[in-house]
Design a protein around this motif. Structure first.
Motif, PDB file in Angstrom:
ATOM      1  N   ILE A  51       0.818  -1.201   0.000  1.00  6.44           N
ATOM      2  CA  ILE A  51       0.000   0.000   0.000  1.00  6.44           C
ATOM      3  C   ILE A  51       0.859   1.260   0.000  1.00  6.44           C
ATOM      4  O   ILE A  51       0.546   2.240  -0.678  1.00  6.44           O
ATOM      5  N   PRO A 133      -2.205  -5.519   2.061  1.00  5.70           N
ATOM      6  CA  PRO A 133      -2.401  -6.094   0.721  1.00  5.70           C
ATOM      7  C   PRO A 133      -2.740  -7.581   0.764  1.00  5.70           C
ATOM      8  O   PRO A 133      -3.554  -8.060  -0.031  1.00  5.70           O
ATOM      9  N   LEU A 201      -9.056   2.261   3.998  1.00  5.29           N
ATOM     10  CA  LEU A 201      -8.577   1.800   2.699  1.00  5.29           C
ATOM     11  C   LEU A 201      -9.672   1.175   1.851  1.00  5.29           C
ATOM     12  O   LEU A 201      -9.570   1.116   0.639  1.00  5.29           O
TER      13      LEU A 201
END
Length: 203
Positions: A51, A133, A201
């Motif tokens: 990220i 991720p 996110l």
């Protein structure tokens, strides 16, 4: 080590800033945009994998003498040792490292070298208490089946201070300008812990 100089995004202004309203709200990307607007040209950016790297590629504008040092294979743990190598190679430039809590916990103890040599490294550590991720990939392919991605990590600010490193913390968007300004004025290494979350996110 070789610098990568990407073309600036057409979405950015000549000063390297994105319109705040186009970003939405949320701690992961707003600090990157703020840095892009304020650090000037004499800077090298060293993102870790995941990220942190994606946000730099999307929200930090490169032009002039700005340089990007990043991995080609998305190797976690590159950020801290990579920024140390760049600072040793370019002692007259400010080096900004963007790293997540997962990447920092792989190689973060190299911070001792930065402190010993008083390197001009400004570390922004995004703490979402997760291997972000990996979590999102698991959720994409196996909805509801994310496993072994939570990271109950340390107090990173206190950890950095235990090395003798200046350390600050960003708790909200209102802290960004003041804390980032303080961090960039530090002559030696400084770590800024940015408290964020996976919830942000997802937006």
């Amino acid at each position: 080590m070789r610098a990568i100089l990407p073309r600036p995004s057409s979405a950015a202004s000549p000063k390297g800033c994105y319109a705040t309203k186009s970003l939405g709200r949320g701690l992961p990307h707003i600090p990157i945009n703020h840095l892009s607007c304020t650090v000037g040209e004499n800077v090298s950016i060293v993102p870790d994998a995941g990220i942190s790297a994606a946000l730099v590629y999307r929200y930090f504008s490169f032009y002039g003498q700005r340089r990007l040092y990043a991995t080609m294979a998305g190797v976690m743990g590159f950020g801290i040792p990579g920024s140390i190598a760049v600072a040793l190679r370019e002692p007259r430039k400010k080096v900004i490292c963007l790293v997540g809590d997962g990447g920092f916990m792989m190689t973060g103890f190299d911070l001792a070298i930065a402190v010993e040599k008083k390197l001009p490294i400004c570390i922004f550590l995004a703490n979402n208490r997760s291997l972000g991720p990996i979590y999102f990939h698991q959720e994409k392919h196996y909805p509801g089946g994310a496993h072994a991605t939570a990271l109950p990590g340390p107090d990173f600010k206190a950890l950095a201070e235990s090395f003798g490193c200046t350390a600050l913390r960003i708790e909200s968007e209102e802290d960004i300008a003041n804390v980032a300004t303080q961090a960039l004025k530090v002559e030696g290494p400084v770590l800024v812990e940015v408290n964020t979350s996976l919830t942000i996110l997802r937006k």
